[in-house]
Motif scaffolding. Structure first.
Motif, PDB file in Angstrom:
ATOM      1  N   ASP A 102       1.429  12.579  -8.811  1.00  0.00           N
ATOM      2  CA  ASP A 102       1.638  11.414  -9.676  1.00  0.00           C
ATOM      3  C   ASP A 102       3.113  11.011  -9.695  1.00  0.00           C
ATOM      4  O   ASP A 102       3.442   9.813  -9.737  1.00  0.00           O
ATOM      5  CB  ASP A 102       1.173  11.731 -11.096  1.00  0.00           C
ATOM      6  N   ALA A 103       4.011  11.993  -9.657  1.00  0.00           N
ATOM      7  CA  ALA A 103       5.439  11.691  -9.654  1.00  0.00           C
ATOM      8  C   ALA A 103       5.846  10.974  -8.369  1.00  0.00           C
ATOM      9  O   ALA A 103       6.651  10.039  -8.389  1.00  0.00           O
ATOM     10  CB  ALA A 103       6.245  12.977  -9.830  1.00  0.00           C
ATOM     11  N   VAL A 104       5.300  11.411  -7.231  1.00  0.00           N
ATOM     12  CA  VAL A 104       5.590  10.749  -5.954  1.00  0.00           C
ATOM     13  C   VAL A 104       5.070   9.311  -5.969  1.00  0.00           C
ATOM     14  O   VAL A 104       5.745   8.380  -5.512  1.00  0.00           O
ATOM     15  CB  VAL A 104       4.986  11.549  -4.788  1.00  0.00           C
ATOM     16  N   LEU A 105       3.870   9.126  -6.497  1.00  0.00           N
ATOM     17  CA  LEU A 105       3.322   7.770  -6.611  1.00  0.00           C
ATOM     18  C   LEU A 105       4.209   6.903  -7.494  1.00  0.00           C
ATOM     19  O   LEU A 105       4.479   5.734  -7.169  1.00  0.00           O
ATOM     20  CB  LEU A 105       1.901   7.826  -7.176  1.00  0.00           C
ATOM     21  N   ALA A 106       4.677   7.450  -8.610  1.00  0.00           N
ATOM     22  CA  ALA A 106       5.549   6.687  -9.498  1.00  0.00           C
ATOM     23  C   ALA A 106       6.870   6.352  -8.819  1.00  0.00           C
ATOM     24  O   ALA A 106       7.422   5.259  -9.015  1.00  0.00           O
ATOM     25  CB  ALA A 106       5.800   7.478 -10.785  1.00  0.00           C
ATOM     26  N   HIS A 107       7.389   7.271  -8.020  1.00  0.00           N
ATOM     27  CA  HIS A 107       8.630   7.029  -7.275  1.00  0.00           C
ATOM     28  C   HIS A 107       8.466   5.832  -6.332  1.00  0.00           C
ATOM     29  O   HIS A 107       9.297   4.915  -6.321  1.00  0.00           O
ATOM     30  CB  HIS A 107       9.004   8.285  -6.500  1.00  0.00           C
ATOM     31  N   GLU A 108       7.398   5.850  -5.551  1.00  0.00           N
ATOM     32  CA  GLU A 108       7.186   4.769  -4.589  1.00  0.00           C
ATOM     33  C   GLU A 108       6.879   3.451  -5.296  1.00  0.00           C
ATOM     34  O   GLU A 108       7.300   2.379  -4.837  1.00  0.00           O
ATOM     35  CB  GLU A 108       6.051   5.140  -3.627  1.00  0.00           C
ATOM     36  N   GLN A 109       6.160   3.511  -6.396  1.00  0.00           N
ATOM     37  CA  GLN A 109       5.901   2.287  -7.160  1.00  0.00           C
ATOM     38  C   GLN A 109       7.191   1.721  -7.761  1.00  0.00           C
ATOM     39  O   GLN A 109       7.336   0.511  -7.909  1.00  0.00           O
ATOM     40  CB  GLN A 109       4.872   2.571  -8.248  1.00  0.00           C
ATOM     41  N   GLY A 110       8.128   2.622  -8.110  1.00  0.00           N
ATOM     42  CA  GLY A 110       9.419   2.156  -8.591  1.00  0.00           C
ATOM     43  C   GLY A 110      10.147   1.330  -7.545  1.00  0.00           C
ATOM     44  O   GLY A 110      10.778   0.315  -7.867  1.00  0.00           O
ATOM     45  N   HIS A 111      10.063   1.745  -6.279  1.00  0.00           N
ATOM     46  CA  HIS A 111      10.640   0.943  -5.192  1.00  0.00           C
ATOM     47  C   HIS A 111       9.987  -0.429  -5.130  1.00  0.00           C
ATOM     48  O   HIS A 111      10.676  -1.453  -4.994  1.00  0.00           O
ATOM     49  CB  HIS A 111      10.433   1.659  -3.849  1.00  0.00           C
ATOM     50  N   ALA A 112       8.673  -0.447  -5.218  1.00  0.00           N
ATOM     51  CA  ALA A 112       7.947  -1.713  -5.062  1.00  0.00           C
ATOM     52  C   ALA A 112       8.220  -2.668  -6.225  1.00  0.00           C
ATOM     53  O   ALA A 112       8.441  -3.866  -6.020  1.00  0.00           O
ATOM     54  CB  ALA A 112       6.450  -1.445  -4.946  1.00  0.00           C
ATOM     55  N   GLN A 113       8.194  -2.157  -7.438  1.00  0.00           N
ATOM     56  CA  GLN A 113       8.389  -3.014  -8.600  1.00  0.00           C
ATOM     57  C   GLN A 113       9.793  -3.605  -8.651  1.00  0.00           C
ATOM     58  O   GLN A 113       9.979  -4.747  -9.082  1.00  0.00           O
ATOM     59  CB  GLN A 113       8.099  -2.223  -9.872  1.00  0.00           C
ATOM     60  N   ALA A 114      10.799  -2.851  -8.228  1.00  0.00           N
ATOM     61  CA  ALA A 114      12.177  -3.349  -8.243  1.00  0.00           C
ATOM     62  C   ALA A 114      12.530  -4.130  -6.977  1.00  0.00           C
ATOM     63  O   ALA A 114      13.659  -4.614  -6.877  1.00  0.00           O
ATOM     64  CB  ALA A 114      13.145  -2.184  -8.414  1.00  0.00           C
ATOM     65  N   ARG A 115      11.591  -4.261  -6.037  1.00  0.00           N
ATOM     66  CA  ARG A 115      11.824  -4.967  -4.776  1.00  0.00           C
ATOM     67  C   ARG A 115      13.068  -4.440  -4.076  1.00  0.00           C
ATOM     68  O   ARG A 115      13.944  -5.200  -3.643  1.00  0.00           O
ATOM     69  CB  ARG A 115      11.935  -6.466  -5.010  1.00  0.00           C
ATOM     70  N   HIS A 116      13.160  -3.136  -3.964  1.00  0.00           N
ATOM     71  CA  HIS A 116      14.304  -2.520  -3.296  1.00  0.00           C
ATOM     72  C   HIS A 116      14.388  -2.904  -1.823  1.00  0.00           C
ATOM     73  O   HIS A 116      15.476  -2.846  -1.230  1.00  0.00           O
ATOM     74  CB  HIS A 116      14.225  -1.001  -3.428  1.00  0.00           C
ATOM     75  N   GLN A 176       0.845  -1.193   0.000  1.00  0.00           N
ATOM     76  CA  GLN A 176       0.000   0.000   0.000  1.00  0.00           C
ATOM     77  C   GLN A 176       0.879   1.241   0.000  1.00  0.00           C
ATOM     78  O   GLN A 176       1.960   1.257   0.598  1.00  0.00           O
ATOM     79  CB  GLN A 176      -0.914   0.027   1.234  1.00  0.00           C
ATOM     80  N   LEU A 177       0.405   2.265  -0.661  1.00  0.00           N
ATOM     81  CA  LEU A 177       1.056   3.571  -0.640  1.00  0.00           C
ATOM     82  C   LEU A 177       0.289   4.451   0.334  1.00  0.00           C
ATOM     83  O   LEU A 177      -0.923   4.614   0.209  1.00  0.00           O
ATOM     84  CB  LEU A 177       1.064   4.202  -2.029  1.00  0.00           C
ATOM     85  N   VAL A 178       1.022   5.002   1.310  1.00  0.00           N
ATOM     86  CA  VAL A 178       0.412   5.834   2.341  1.00  0.00           C
ATOM     87  C   VAL A 178       0.847   7.270   2.105  1.00  0.00           C
ATOM     88  O   VAL A 178       2.039   7.550   1.905  1.00  0.00           O
ATOM     89  CB  VAL A 178       0.837   5.369   3.747  1.00  0.00           C
ATOM     90  N   ALA A 195      14.605   5.121  -8.125  1.00  0.00           N
ATOM     91  CA  ALA A 195      13.180   5.447  -8.075  1.00  0.00           C
ATOM     92  C   ALA A 195      12.912   6.852  -8.597  1.00  0.00           C
ATOM     93  O   ALA A 195      11.883   7.103  -9.247  1.00  0.00           O
ATOM     94  CB  ALA A 195      12.662   5.299  -6.639  1.00  0.00           C
ATOM     95  N   ASP A 196      13.835   7.785  -8.338  1.00  0.00           N
ATOM     96  CA  ASP A 196      13.695   9.133  -8.906  1.00  0.00           C
ATOM     97  C   ASP A 196      13.683   9.075 -10.434  1.00  0.00           C
ATOM     98  O   ASP A 196      12.908   9.785 -11.093  1.00  0.00           O
ATOM     99  CB  ASP A 196      14.846  10.024  -8.449  1.00  0.00           C
ATOM    100  N   ASP A 197      14.549   8.233 -10.993  1.00  0.00           N
ATOM    101  CA  ASP A 197      14.605   8.121 -12.451  1.00  0.00           C
ATOM    102  C   ASP A 197      13.327   7.527 -13.023  1.00  0.00           C
ATOM    103  O   ASP A 197      12.878   7.910 -14.108  1.00  0.00           O
ATOM    104  CB  ASP A 197      15.811   7.266 -12.866  1.00  0.00           C
ATOM    105  N   VAL A 198      12.746   6.563 -12.310  1.00  0.00           N
ATOM    106  CA  VAL A 198      11.474   5.991 -12.759  1.00  0.00           C
ATOM    107  C   VAL A 198      10.404   7.080 -12.859  1.00  0.00           C
ATOM    108  O   VAL A 198       9.660   7.177 -13.844  1.00  0.00           O
ATOM    109  CB  VAL A 198      11.020   4.867 -11.806  1.00  0.00           C
TER     110      VAL A 198
END
Length: 311
Positions: A179-193, A162-164, A228-231
């Motif tokens: 939207d950029a912040v959401l994409a940043h956090e999703q980048g963490h999740a997708q790459a399993r950081h 979940q994104l909080v 994640a910033d780059d994503v």
């Protein structure tokens, strides 16, 4: 038998030289994903040297282990490794490295257990601050909005990630910044950081006197944020995510003269605004291939005596 010693020396050389080369290079900030891969290969190479040295030392020390390791090998190959000349140091080396392997596994298990405990605690706190409505199931929504005066946003990993985000962040973020912040956090999740952080934390905690593991943990925390910033920047632009970082962290004093726990944020903003070009695809491929050779070299060194015997 000098091969286990040679492998340990190779591991020590890799642990000393590779981090210095990566620290002096200017490309990791331009290609954080490649840098993440390179650091993983360096640590994997060091661990590979230790594991192979442990295996050969145990084979030299005990006939039972030797029988399992070299069971399908021809007699000439076994003789090429000179396992009978291990001496009294072979059992001690094998036991010491085996204890290191067990300690590493224990530290990783403890790190994962603590992370799960922290995650359960944060989910419990989340349910208290944002209780479920009648008929709503836990984890049904990937986005949770919390009432809060401090602008913040974070990704809560797990089986139902979940994104909080706080209401203060919603008020501060304008236009596509959210939207950029959401994409940043999703980048963490997708790459399993989170798994990279767990592994690096376990090694650094388990072996605090080994500099390469401490550097590994520090670089993982830094590079996963850059990646994640780059994503986010590829989808919404560098300026958008940079302004979002400023809006979220302006009240924390990170842009002042005094150091804070979030001192890396100004560096991230400067990196985004400087907009340095990415490396060419050819150079990214060469760096990726060169990094992949680091854990392969110990294997090649280990197989040299056997290949010579067969040749």
């Amino acid at each position: 038998m000098l091969l286990p010693v040679a492998l340990l020396l190779l591991g020590a050389l890799t642990a000393v030289v590779a981090p210095r080369l990566l620290a002096r290079a200017d490309w990791p900030e331009r290609e954080p994903v490649v840098a993440l891969w390179a650091w993983q290969c360096v640590v994997a190479g060091v661990l590979m040297c230790c594991a192979l040295s442990m295996t050969l030392s145990a084979a030299a020390a005990w006939q039972a282990v030797r029988g399992h390791v070299f069971a399908p090998a021809p007699h000439d190959v076994v003789e090429a490794y000179a396992l009978g000349a291990g001496g009294s140091w072979a059992p001690a080396t094998a036991v010491a490295l085996a204890l290191g392997a067990v300690w590493t596994a224990a530290m990783l298990t403890r790190e994962i257990s603590r992370a799960r405990t922290r995650r359960r605690k944060r989910r419990s706190e989340l349910l208290l601050r944002a209780p479920l409505l009648p008929g709503e199931e836990p984890g049904a929504d990937r986005l949770v909005v919390l009432e809060g005066e401090r602008p913040d946003a974070w990704w809560l990993p797990g089986a139902a990630p979940q994104l909080v985000i706080t209401t203060a962040a919603l008020r501060r973020l304008k236009g596509r910044q959210l939207d950029a912040v959401l994409a940043h956090e999703q980048g963490h999740a997708q790459a399993r950081h989170d798994w990279l952080l767990h592994c690096s934390g376990a090694l650094a905690t388990g072996f605090p006197q080994v500099p390469v593991f401490a550097a590994f943990r520090g670089e993982m925390h830094r590079l996963v944020e850059l990646a994640a910033d780059d994503v986010a920047s590829r989808r919404f632009g560098r300026l958008t995510i940079a302004l979002a970082l400023v809006e979220l962290n302006e009240d924390r004093g990170v842009f002042g003269p005094c150091p804070t726990p979030h001192a890396h944020v100004p560096q991230r903003v400067h990196r985004l605004l400087s907009a340095r070009p990415r490396l060419t695809a050819g150079r990214r491929l060469r760096l990726t291939a060169a990094a992949a050779l680091v854990p392969v070299i110990p294997l090649l060194v280990t197989f040299v005596p056997g290949l010579r015997a067969l040749g």
